[in-house]
Design a protein around this motif. Structure first.
Motif, mmCIF file in Angstrom:
data_model
loop_
_atom_site.group_PDB
_atom_site.id
_atom_site.type_symbol
_atom_site.label_atom_id
_atom_site.label_comp_id
_atom_site.label_asym_id
_atom_site.label_seq_id
_atom_site.Cartn_x
_atom_site.Cartn_y
_atom_site.Cartn_z
ATOM 1 N N HIS B 126 14.858 38.577 57.775
ATOM 2 C CA HIS B 126 14.982 37.400 56.434
ATOM 3 C C HIS B 126 14.929 38.348 55.447
ATOM 4 O O HIS B 126 14.250 37.722 54.546
ATOM 5 C CB HIS B 126 14.321 36.711 56.402
ATOM 6 C CG HIS B 126 13.872 35.307 57.936
ATOM 7 N ND1 HIS B 126 14.332 34.777 57.134
ATOM 8 C CD2 HIS B 126 14.679 35.415 59.072
ATOM 9 C CE1 HIS B 126 14.621 33.776 58.439
ATOM 10 N NE2 HIS B 126 14.396 34.488 59.623
ATOM 11 N N ASN B 127 15.541 39.319 55.306
ATOM 12 C CA ASN B 127 14.898 40.318 54.190
ATOM 13 C C ASN B 127 13.706 40.445 53.287
ATOM 14 O O ASN B 127 13.705 40.116 51.829
ATOM 15 C CB ASN B 127 15.494 39.745 52.693
ATOM 16 C CG ASN B 127 17.362 39.964 53.747
ATOM 17 O OD1 ASN B 127 17.718 40.900 54.639
ATOM 18 N ND2 ASN B 127 18.339 39.335 53.168
ATOM 19 N N ILE B 128 12.481 40.546 54.509
ATOM 20 C CA ILE B 128 11.763 41.188 54.079
ATOM 21 C C ILE B 128 11.191 42.226 53.575
ATOM 22 O O ILE B 128 11.769 43.009 54.883
ATOM 23 C CB ILE B 128 10.313 40.492 54.741
ATOM 24 C CG1 ILE B 128 11.121 38.797 55.071
ATOM 25 C CG2 ILE B 128 8.911 40.456 54.913
ATOM 26 C CD1 ILE B 128 10.410 37.647 56.854
ATOM 27 N N GLY B 129 10.761 42.734 51.963
ATOM 28 C CA GLY B 129 9.598 44.045 52.212
ATOM 29 C C GLY B 129 11.076 45.325 52.406
ATOM 30 O O GLY B 129 12.577 45.098 52.574
ATOM 31 N N THR B 130 11.009 46.211 52.184
ATOM 32 C CA THR B 130 11.525 47.510 51.981
ATOM 33 C C THR B 130 11.082 48.223 53.293
ATOM 34 O O THR B 130 10.675 48.297 54.017
ATOM 35 C CB THR B 130 11.322 48.589 50.714
ATOM 36 O OG1 THR B 130 10.082 49.074 51.301
ATOM 37 C CG2 THR B 130 10.956 47.770 49.411
ATOM 38 N N ALA B 131 12.067 49.298 54.070
ATOM 39 C CA ALA B 131 12.070 50.480 54.773
ATOM 40 C C ALA B 131 10.451 50.569 55.632
ATOM 41 O O ALA B 131 9.798 50.547 56.420
ATOM 42 C CB ALA B 131 13.389 51.496 54.826
ATOM 43 N N ALA B 132 9.878 50.951 54.461
ATOM 44 C CA ALA B 132 8.823 51.824 54.234
ATOM 45 C C ALA B 132 7.551 50.487 55.097
ATOM 46 O O ALA B 132 6.684 50.108 55.991
ATOM 47 C CB ALA B 132 8.442 51.878 53.179
ATOM 48 N N GLU B 133 7.616 49.037 54.211
ATOM 49 C CA GLU B 133 7.515 48.164 54.073
ATOM 50 C C GLU B 133 7.093 48.156 55.847
ATOM 51 O O GLU B 133 6.042 47.927 56.255
ATOM 52 C CB GLU B 133 6.666 46.840 53.112
ATOM 53 C CG GLU B 133 6.726 47.700 51.917
ATOM 54 C CD GLU B 133 7.051 46.616 50.737
ATOM 55 O OE1 GLU B 133 6.601 46.617 49.376
ATOM 56 O OE2 GLU B 133 7.849 45.238 51.221
ATOM 57 N N ARG B 134 8.783 47.572 56.262
ATOM 58 C CA ARG B 134 9.123 47.272 57.343
ATOM 59 C C ARG B 134 7.786 47.708 58.314
ATOM 60 O O ARG B 134 7.052 47.717 59.777
ATOM 61 C CB ARG B 134 9.963 47.094 57.451
ATOM 62 C CG ARG B 134 10.721 45.465 57.010
ATOM 63 C CD ARG B 134 12.456 45.845 57.348
ATOM 64 N NE ARG B 134 13.240 44.877 56.756
ATOM 65 C CZ ARG B 134 14.671 45.416 55.843
ATOM 66 N NH1 ARG B 134 14.449 46.521 56.618
ATOM 67 N NH2 ARG B 134 14.754 44.664 54.941
ATOM 68 N N GLN B 135 7.861 49.513 58.438
ATOM 69 C CA GLN B 135 7.420 50.132 58.998
ATOM 70 C C GLN B 135 5.613 49.935 58.913
ATOM 71 O O GLN B 135 5.094 49.829 60.648
ATOM 72 C CB GLN B 135 8.121 51.946 58.757
ATOM 73 C CG GLN B 135 7.215 52.576 59.671
ATOM 74 C CD GLN B 135 7.998 54.191 60.141
ATOM 75 O OE1 GLN B 135 9.256 53.138 60.315
ATOM 76 N NE2 GLN B 135 7.527 54.442 60.889
ATOM 77 N N GLU B 136 5.219 49.779 58.011
ATOM 78 C CA GLU B 136 3.918 49.501 57.649
ATOM 79 C C GLU B 136 3.536 48.260 58.874
ATOM 80 O O GLU B 136 2.631 47.987 59.624
ATOM 81 C CB GLU B 136 3.262 49.745 57.117
ATOM 82 C CG GLU B 136 2.598 50.577 55.862
ATOM 83 C CD GLU B 136 2.123 51.395 56.837
ATOM 84 O OE1 GLU B 136 0.754 51.642 57.419
ATOM 85 O OE2 GLU B 136 2.600 53.169 57.611
ATOM 86 N N ALA B 174 6.063 38.916 64.129
ATOM 87 C CA ALA B 174 6.409 39.073 62.940
ATOM 88 C C ALA B 174 6.840 38.107 61.522
ATOM 89 O O ALA B 174 5.962 38.492 60.633
ATOM 90 C CB ALA B 174 7.313 40.027 62.965
ATOM 91 N N LEU B 175 7.275 36.903 61.909
ATOM 92 C CA LEU B 175 7.133 36.377 61.019
ATOM 93 C C LEU B 175 5.805 35.619 60.438
ATOM 94 O O LEU B 175 6.553 34.408 59.177
ATOM 95 C CB LEU B 175 8.610 35.621 60.846
ATOM 96 C CG LEU B 175 10.194 35.988 61.286
ATOM 97 C CD1 LEU B 175 10.795 35.616 61.574
ATOM 98 C CD2 LEU B 175 9.992 36.722 59.866
ATOM 99 N N GLN B 176 4.910 35.695 60.599
ATOM 100 C CA GLN B 176 4.064 34.789 60.875
ATOM 101 C C GLN B 176 4.172 33.292 60.907
ATOM 102 O O GLN B 176 4.056 32.556 60.308
ATOM 103 C CB GLN B 176 3.437 34.821 59.376
ATOM 104 C CG GLN B 176 2.979 36.072 58.968
ATOM 105 C CD GLN B 176 1.811 36.968 58.035
ATOM 106 O OE1 GLN B 176 2.987 35.983 57.346
ATOM 107 N NE2 GLN B 176 0.880 37.062 57.579
ATOM 108 N N PRO B 177 4.697 32.987 62.234
ATOM 109 C CA PRO B 177 5.028 31.027 62.342
ATOM 110 C C PRO B 177 3.896 30.579 62.877
ATOM 111 O O PRO B 177 2.192 31.526 62.829
ATOM 112 C CB PRO B 177 5.587 31.524 63.963
ATOM 113 C CG PRO B 177 5.601 33.039 65.046
ATOM 114 C CD PRO B 177 4.602 33.613 63.857
#
Lengths: 345, 327, 323
Positions: B126-136, B174-177
């Motif tokens: 879903h193209n959420i956040g940058t790689a670093a944000e995703r890692q967090e 992860a997607l806050q469903p």
């Protein structure tokens, strides 16, 4: 402070991981014979790349005075030295002496150099045929398995159909056809381009195509079977539930899982490719002279087997040794990646 | 607990799997009626338990809600939107709200991906956040399901079943469903681990106000977690009621039989208890019995049961049942 | 089962038809014709035209194809263009039995050597016997007919002069069309060709048998058989062996294809008058009917071989049902 360090150390250890690939490679390294096979294959690749360094003479240089020399025999090529003066350790250039490590063939060409250059043919066949059949098989099998239903059914019927065809005689006919056409030349730009490509491949283009055409069938069946089993797995469903499209599922989930078994199947199929090229060259198809192919060399030396067995035996030994190395390596890879077998042997 | 607003509504949901035959072109020769014409609602914030024998269509129902199996007919309304009519792009957006946790913690994680990339996969899709944000975010999620964030670079095969199931939960979150289908999330786990996962699911429900469809065949676990319970037999819902109504006062003979199979941990009661023993096997869903599908095994079946399908009706307040013989 | 076999045979018809068509078009498309000049001897133009008329080569391709097809249905493979005294039927009658004998005997040698060795290796799992057998099997798989043939010839034919180095030891016609005469001469001549083809097959079968038996020996039902006190021999013979041979049956298909490929080389090396050598000899010429017919015969062998394997497979493994 020390506790902090301890925790950090512990956490670093927790963070360590081994991927399935690393696990398999560790398993592979424990298999000494397989590692030996791989080292030998790498060595042969090295020899093929630096063939000029390893071969004392030009593989195509004819010298009719020195034909059918026995291994380690020296001949005087300048007539200024007596033949007895030459030894195998003599540097040819300095002494004006020709020493044929593996003897020379009917045309006086150095057999050793020809065998060295022959590695290029066998290895390029191994590489080209396995990449061609891997790519075709992977794409065909993945599309068939992923599409399912009637598409799958039709595509697999075509594979069954081709399985019923005796491909070797047809490939021989096609090679003959292609050779005849290329001798004749053509007005068609496509054919001309093909002929050019074939010449730059040492007359092997059609052998590449032929071997690829023979072997993608098995790869396609394998790939389809793998795709069928993985596409029903829950992690694929999970990806779909997350909103993943077909491309994501295929490239992220299916192909990475399918590729491994296919690569192993290819590594185990390589001996067959090498044999097939040798067989085609043996019956006079395949490489165009004077390119040295081991199969063609066996063919050339075969008529003089009685008096000069080395002309057949040395290329034969080269062919078998390389094949043996590939077989050991392939078996080792299969065992290492087959987790079902792990820990049993 | 539940504010009685339906979050999800199924209307006459049907899923038939075609049985095909043919050499070159395949033609349909029959259908497995995995789910046949079921309707129910799930209220916001509640947990609806869905129980039944294996092969009765529970999992198919869950997957049909998520459109993983395209329903043959019927409608699935989520928050008023009909998912069966949604375009691919709309459905992709809707998937951020609806998630699923799978039964088999071994098959549901790709063995070639690290835990980090498995949990980050939904964010990537879903193209959420940058790689670093995703890692967090992945680290947060790992902590949320009580796993050490340092596990991020590990592979699934290095974990136990319970830990793997937590990874599956983290991925679903992860997607806050708002709504999660739990497809037998504990059936494949050791009994000692089951409680941990169920407790985790309950905590998460409290924290994020999640709504669950909890599919299981373990009646006691369903009783523990559910607000309401639906009982399924051979592609049909036969009974649906608040938890206590189902367990204390089952109306449908099939529910009664199921409950009587659960042993009571009291030898005195157990000895006196009358058990309903079902005879015969579950009929094939490709050729279900006429009338009420349960009549071939029902201990109290009458003539009408084999002739007419029973009507789905509210026999008592909030207690729905499909049986001719319930008054 | 009969229904399944009939269906497979019906499905083979379009395969065979397309195969004939493709080959026919391919050989006819080759540049040059059957009556082109050979070396210095060129043929007068009017005779060439007469010959082409006689064999119908002047007609359109589709007409030629259908008349060939019609002849095939009557069992006529067509004429030899450059050898008017013979027909393709004559050539097939001479060469087909030789190739069949060579192929079947090689496959037989493969099984007779391969299966016992595989069993011995598996029963002695992880002992020296096992290691040596598997090692030798890999080595044998790595030596192609192309190398093994000359090696055998040099050793047994030239150096020790024990076996004849060329030609098949019997000529057609044979009993029932393919049964060889059981003479000393026949076996002396057959030994080297058969072994140079059969050794690789034996090695492959050894590996498969070993793997199959090891798989079965670790299965629960074998453990049960042991646990209930059966003697080891009974466990192996009655419980393990038949199941372990099921995967071996799968190799028969590739083996048949390998026999076709191998016969091309073996017949060449030992100068045997078989189909493969005849085919290779004809590639420089334009023997349209011979080439198409030989491809057809190879195709029929493969197709029937594959059907046979599938039927055998179902017979060995009761879990497989065709209907």
């Amino acid at each position: 402070m020390t506790t902090d360090k301890k925790i950090e150390k512990k956490n670093n250890r927790i963070g360590e991981s081994r991927s399935p690939l690393q696990d398999a490679m560790r398993e592979f390294r424990r298999n000494k014979i397989a590692v030996g096979g791989m080292i030998f294959v790498i060595f042969v690749i090295f020899v093929a790349v630096f063939a000029p360094v390893f071969s004392p003479y030009d593989f195509a240089q004819q010298n009719l005075r020195n034909n059918r020399a026995k291994p380690m025999e020296g001949y005087d090529i300048t007539e200024s030295y007596a033949a007895e003066k030459c030894h195998w350790y003599d540097t040819p250039m300095e002494w004006g002496c020709t020493t044929f490590i593996a003897g020379s063939d009917a045309l006086g060409r150095d057999l050793w150099s020809r065998i060295i250059y022959g590695t290029r043919i066998s290895l390029s066949i191994a590489l080209a045929a396995s990449s061609v059949s891997l790519v075709i098989g992977l794409i065909y099998g993945t599309v068939s398995g992923y599409a399912g239903g009637n598409v799958d059914n039709l595509m697999m019927r075509l594979v069954d159909f081709l399985y019923g065809i005796p491909l070797l005689p047809i490939i021989i006919l096609m090679t003959v056809y292609f050779n005849a056409v290329s001798r004749q030349g053509s007005d068609s730009p496509i054919v001309t381009a093909l002929i050019k490509l074939d010449n730059s491949a040492g007359g092997l283009l059609f052998v590449f195509i032929a071997i690829g055409a023979l072997n993608w069938l098995g790869m396609a069946r394998l790939a389809r079977g793998q795709v069928l089993s993985y596409k029903e797995k829950e992690f694929v469903e999970a990806a779909r539930a997350l909103g993943a499209g077909n491309g994501h599922v295929i490239f992220k989930h299916l192909i990475p899982n399918v590729l491994g078994p296919l690569l192993i199947a290819e590594s185990m199929a390589i001996p067959g490719y090498i044999f097939l090229e040798a067989a085609l060259s043996f019956i006079g198809l395949g490489v165009s002279p004077p390119t040295p192919s081991w199969g063609a060399m066996i063919n050339e030396g075969y008529s003089g087997l009685r008096s000069n067995p080395h002309l057949v035996m040395f290329p034969g030994i080269a062919l078998s040794t390389l094949t043996l190395a590939f077989n050991f390596m392939g078996d080792g890879l299969r065992d290492a990646f087959d987790t079902r077998l792990r820990g049993r042997n | 607990m539940s504010d009685k607003k339906p979050l999800l509504r199924l209307e006459n949901l049907t899923k038939h799997f075609p049985i095909t035959k043919g050499v070159i072109v395949q033609k349909q020769v029959g259908a497995v009626q995995a789910v046949d014409n079921i309707s129910f609602e799930i209220y916001r914030g509640e947990t609806l338990g869905l129980v039944g024998e294996s092969g009765c269509g529970k999992s198919t129902t869950g997957r049909a809600i998520l459109q993983l199996h395209e329903p043959t007919s019927g409608k699935v309304f989520y928050d008023g939107v009909d998912l069966t009519e949604a375009s691919n792009a709309e459905m992709r957006e809707m998937r951020r709200n609806i998630q699923i946790i799978f039964q088999d913690p071994y098959a549901s994680l790709n063995p070639r991906m690290t835990v980090g990339s498995i949990i980050a996969e939904p964010l990537e899709i879903h193209n959420i956040g940058t790689a670093a944000e995703r890692q967090e975010r992945v680290k947060e999620l790992l902590e949320l399901v009580s796993l050490n964030p340092f596990f991020i670079n590990r592979y699934p095969h290095e974990f136990s079943g319970g830990q793997r199931q937590r990874i599956g939960v983290a991925r679903a979150l992860a997607l806050q469903p708002d709504f999660i289908v739990c497809d037998e999330p504990i059936s494949a786990l050791d009994v000692s681990i089951q409680a941990q996962v169920v407790n985790l699911l309950e905590e998460l429900q409290d924290e994020f106000g999640l709504t669950y469809l909890f599919i299981a065949h373990d009646l006691s676990m369903v009783r523990h977690i559910s607000d309401r319970v639906a009982v399924m037999y051979l592609g049909k819902i036969v009974e649906l009621a608040p938890r206590d109504a189902v367990y204390e006062n089952p109306l449908h003979p099939y529910t009664q039989a199921l409950l009587s199979a659960v042993p009571v941990p009291d030898p005195v009661v157990e000895r006196k208890r009358k058990r309903v023993i079902l005879e015969g096997d579950v009929p094939s869903p490709s050729n279900p019995p006429s009338g009420c599908r349960f009549h071939t095994r029902c201990p109290i079946a009458e003539d009408i049961c084999s002739q007419e399908p029973p009507i789905w009706r509210e026999a008592e307040e909030e207690h729905w049942v499909a049986c001719h013989l319930v008054k | 089962m009969t229904k399944y076999i009939i269906r497979r045979l019906l499905m083979a018809i379009p395969v065979i038809f397309l195969m004939i068509l493709a080959t026919f078009v391919l050989v006819q498309a080759m540049p040059g014709g059957p009556f082109d000049a050979v070396g210095q001897r060129s043929m007068p133009e009017h005779i060439r035209i007469l010959l082409e008329k006689r064999y119908g080569l002047d007609k359109p391709l589709y007409e030629q194809f259908f008349s060939y097809l019609g002849n095939l249905l009557q069992g006529d493979f067509g004429p030899m263009l450059r050898m008017p005294s013979q027909t393709v039927n004559d050539i097939v009658a001479q060469t087909f039995p030789v190739s069949i004998q060579l192929g079947l005997m090689s496959v037989a040698v493969g099984f007779i050597i391969g299966i016992p060795l595989g069993i011995i290796a598996a029963l002695n799992h992880n002992t020296a016997v096992d290691y040596i057998t598997t090692f030798l099997a890999v080595v044998s798989v790595s030596i192609p007919t192309l190398v093994l043939g000359p090696l055998l010839i040099y050793t047994f034919g030239v150096k020790y002069d024990l076996l004849p180095i060329a030609f098949w030891g019997a000529d057609p016609p044979f009993t029932l069309g393919f049964l060889p005469p059981l003479t000393k001469k026949f076996f002396l001549h057959a030994t080297m060709p058969v072994f140079s083809m059969g050794t690789g097959m034996a090695a492959g079968i050894t590996r498969l048998t070993r793997a199959g038996l090891l798989d079965v020996l670790s299965a629960d039902y074998v453990r049960t058989a042991r646990a209930k006190g059966l003697r080891e021999r009974v466990v192996i013979v009655r419980h393990a062996l038949k199941n372990s041979l099921i995967p071996v049956a799968t190799i028969i298909g590739p083996l048949l294809a390998g026999a076709v490929t191998g016969s091309f080389i073996t017949e060449q090396i030992f100068a045997l008058n078989g189909m493969g050598r005849r085919f290779v000899a004809s590639i420089g010429q334009r023997e349209y009917f011979l080439q198409t017919s030989l491809v057809l015969i190879y195709g029929l062998l493969l197709i029937f071989g594959n059907i046979f394997v599938d039927v055998l497979y179902a017979w060995l493994d009761p879990r497989i049902r065709y209907d």
